[in-house]
Design a protein around this motif. Structure first.
Motif, mmCIF file in Angstrom:
data_model
loop_
_atom_site.group_PDB
_atom_site.id
_atom_site.type_symbol
_atom_site.label_atom_id
_atom_site.label_comp_id
_atom_site.label_asym_id
_atom_site.label_seq_id
_atom_site.Cartn_x
_atom_site.Cartn_y
_atom_site.Cartn_z
ATOM 1 N N TYR A 1 70.985 45.733 57.303
ATOM 2 C CA TYR A 1 71.129 46.948 57.074
ATOM 3 C C TYR A 1 70.670 48.630 57.416
ATOM 4 O O TYR A 1 71.567 49.816 58.396
ATOM 5 C CB TYR A 1 70.345 47.273 55.117
ATOM 6 C CG TYR A 1 69.867 48.880 54.566
ATOM 7 C CD1 TYR A 1 71.323 49.522 53.857
ATOM 8 C CD2 TYR A 1 69.302 49.840 55.019
ATOM 9 C CE1 TYR A 1 71.708 50.572 53.449
ATOM 10 C CE2 TYR A 1 69.315 50.604 54.457
ATOM 11 C CZ TYR A 1 70.346 51.396 53.640
ATOM 12 O OH TYR A 1 70.550 52.581 53.342
ATOM 13 N N ASP A 2 69.616 48.075 58.404
ATOM 14 C CA ASP A 2 69.134 49.089 59.533
ATOM 15 C C ASP A 2 70.142 49.630 60.277
ATOM 16 O O ASP A 2 70.081 50.365 61.075
ATOM 17 C CB ASP A 2 67.944 48.683 59.110
ATOM 18 C CG ASP A 2 67.149 49.366 58.309
ATOM 19 O OD1 ASP A 2 67.499 50.296 57.684
ATOM 20 O OD2 ASP A 2 65.483 48.967 57.892
ATOM 21 N N ALA B 1 72.709 51.118 59.317
ATOM 22 C CA ALA B 1 73.054 52.053 59.066
ATOM 23 C C ALA B 1 72.550 53.311 59.694
ATOM 24 O O ALA B 1 72.387 54.629 60.692
ATOM 25 C CB ALA B 1 71.777 53.256 57.631
ATOM 26 N N ARG C 1 71.770 57.274 61.079
ATOM 27 C CA ARG C 1 69.929 57.730 61.431
ATOM 28 C C ARG C 1 70.208 58.794 62.601
ATOM 29 O O ARG C 1 68.908 59.593 61.939
ATOM 30 C CB ARG C 1 69.289 56.897 60.752
ATOM 31 C CG ARG C 1 67.579 57.039 60.698
ATOM 32 C CD ARG C 1 66.625 55.696 60.716
ATOM 33 N NE ARG C 1 67.447 54.821 59.168
ATOM 34 C CZ ARG C 1 66.951 53.959 58.097
ATOM 35 N NH1 ARG C 1 66.491 52.428 59.523
ATOM 36 N NH2 ARG C 1 67.525 53.523 57.395
ATOM 37 N N GLU D 1 68.707 59.323 54.152
ATOM 38 C CA GLU D 1 69.509 57.887 53.264
ATOM 39 C C GLU D 1 70.300 58.129 51.941
ATOM 40 O O GLU D 1 71.267 56.950 51.809
ATOM 41 C CB GLU D 1 68.310 56.796 53.254
ATOM 42 C CG GLU D 1 68.520 55.626 53.040
ATOM 43 C CD GLU D 1 67.444 54.498 52.735
ATOM 44 O OE1 GLU D 1 67.684 53.456 53.105
ATOM 45 O OE2 GLU D 1 66.033 55.355 53.339
ATOM 46 N N GLN D 2 70.258 58.670 51.111
ATOM 47 C CA GLN D 2 70.353 58.501 50.323
ATOM 48 C C GLN D 2 71.904 59.176 49.764
ATOM 49 O O GLN D 2 72.294 59.117 49.103
ATOM 50 C CB GLN D 2 69.371 59.616 49.096
ATOM 51 C CG GLN D 2 69.173 61.537 49.465
ATOM 52 C CD GLN D 2 68.057 61.545 50.668
ATOM 53 O OE1 GLN D 2 68.185 60.870 50.773
ATOM 54 N NE2 GLN D 2 68.069 63.133 50.471
ATOM 55 N N TYR E 1 73.932 58.058 52.482
ATOM 56 C CA TYR E 1 74.619 57.329 53.097
ATOM 57 C C TYR E 1 73.994 55.686 52.803
ATOM 58 O O TYR E 1 75.266 55.064 52.773
ATOM 59 C CB TYR E 1 74.730 57.065 54.555
ATOM 60 C CG TYR E 1 73.157 56.967 55.678
ATOM 61 C CD1 TYR E 1 72.792 55.600 55.309
ATOM 62 C CD2 TYR E 1 72.684 57.335 55.784
ATOM 63 C CE1 TYR E 1 71.504 55.814 55.636
ATOM 64 C CE2 TYR E 1 71.197 57.383 56.121
ATOM 65 C CZ TYR E 1 70.273 56.774 56.164
ATOM 66 O OH TYR E 1 69.269 56.043 56.585
ATOM 67 N N ARG E 2 73.657 55.488 51.872
ATOM 68 C CA ARG E 2 73.006 54.106 51.060
ATOM 69 C C ARG E 2 73.756 53.253 50.481
ATOM 70 O O ARG E 2 74.400 52.443 50.997
ATOM 71 C CB ARG E 2 71.615 53.943 50.121
ATOM 72 C CG ARG E 2 71.368 53.128 49.970
ATOM 73 C CD ARG E 2 70.354 52.955 49.207
ATOM 74 N NE ARG E 2 69.537 51.874 48.637
ATOM 75 C CZ ARG E 2 69.659 50.494 49.495
ATOM 76 N NH1 ARG E 2 68.816 50.923 51.060
ATOM 77 N NH2 ARG E 2 69.243 49.204 49.210
#
Length: 218
Positions: free
Chosen positions: A97-98, A101, A105, A111-112, A114-115
C-alpha cells in the motif's frame, strides 16, 4: 509531447546503442516498443525518463529541450512521467500500500484524499489482500503489479513501461492491458516496451521496432 531528432546514445567510448533515432509522440498516443534483447529498448526508455541524455541529436519533452536543462529543472518534468522498471524498484521497508501511495505522499496529498483510490487500484491489479505485505514476501508477479500500480496512481501524463507483463500469466496480462488502455482513453500517453506479441496483437496499437539501435515504425 515528445520529439527525438537524430538521437544517438553511447556509453563511454563504447559503440552507439541508439543510432539516429527520430520520432514524435503526441498527447494521447499509445505505442508499443518492440525488438530483440539488447536492441536498446531500455536505454531508449531511460532517455525518455531523463535518466540519460543523448550523446548527440535533440530530445524535446513537454516542449522543453532536454539538452538545455540543468539538473534542478529535471524533477518537475519527471513528476509528469510514470515509469514501470523491469527491476521493480519497490522500497522493501514499505508495505505494498505504502509503495503504491508513495508518489501521492511525496506530492503532499493527505491520505484521506487518496486511500480509496490506492485500495481500488490494488484491487484492480489483484493485490488488495497483499496491501500490508512487504516486497520481500511478494512473488515476482506481485512485485510487477505493485510497480505498475505505483506508476499509474498519480495519473501521469506519460507512462513508460519496460516489459510490464513479463512476470504475470496471460490472463493477468490481458487485465493489465485493459488498465493501460483505459488510462490511455482517459488521456495518459503510453509507450510500452514488450516482447509479448499477443499483447501487441490484442491492443492493435502502432509499434516502434528497435533493432541494432535503429528505430522503425511498423
Amino acid at each position: 509531447m515528445l520529439r527525438l531528432e537524430n538521437v544517438g546514445l553511447r556509453y563511454g567510448d563504447g559503440p552507439e546503442i541508439l543510432k539516429d533515432v527520430s520520432f514524435a509522440v503526441r498527447p494521447g498516443d499509445f505505442f508499443f516498443l518492440t525488438g530483440p534483447s539488447g536492441a536498446g529498448k531500455s536505454s531508449l526508455l531511460k532517455l525518455l525518463f531523463l535518466a540519460l541524455r543523448p550523446t548527440r541529436g535533440s530530445l524535446h519533452i513537454f516542449g522543453e529541450n532536454v539538452g538545455s536543462l540543468n539538473r534542478q529543472q529535471l524533477p518537475p518534468i519527471r513528476r509528469r512521467i510514470g515509469v514501470v522498471f523491469q527491476e521493480f524498484r519497490l522500497l522493501e521497508h514499505l508495505s505494498t500500500y505504502d509503495n503504491v501511495a508513495l508518489p501521492l505522499r511525496v506530492a503532499g496529498k493527505p491520505e484521506q484524499a487518496y486511500r480509496r483510490d490506492v485500495m481500488d487500484l490494488l484491487d484492480w491489479v489483484g493485490l488488495a489482500h497483499k496491501s500490508a505485505d512487504l516486497p520481500p514476501v511478494l512473488s515476482g508477479g506481485e512485485k510487477q503489479r505493485a510497480a505498475i500500480a505505483r506508476a499509474v496512481i498519480a495519473k501521469p501524463q506519460l507512462l513508460l513501461a519496460d516489459e510490464p507483463t513479463g512476470n504475470v500469466d496471460p490472463a493477468l496480462a490481458k487485465r493489465l492491458l485493459h488498465l493501460f488502455l483505459e488510462l490511455n482513453r482517459l488521456g495518459t500517453t503510453m509507450i510500452i516496451a514488450t516482447h509479448d506479441r499477443a499483447l501487441v496483437r490484442q491492443a492493435e496499437r502502432p509499434v516502434l521496432h528497435l533493432e541494432e539501435g535503429v528505430l522503425s515504425l511498423q
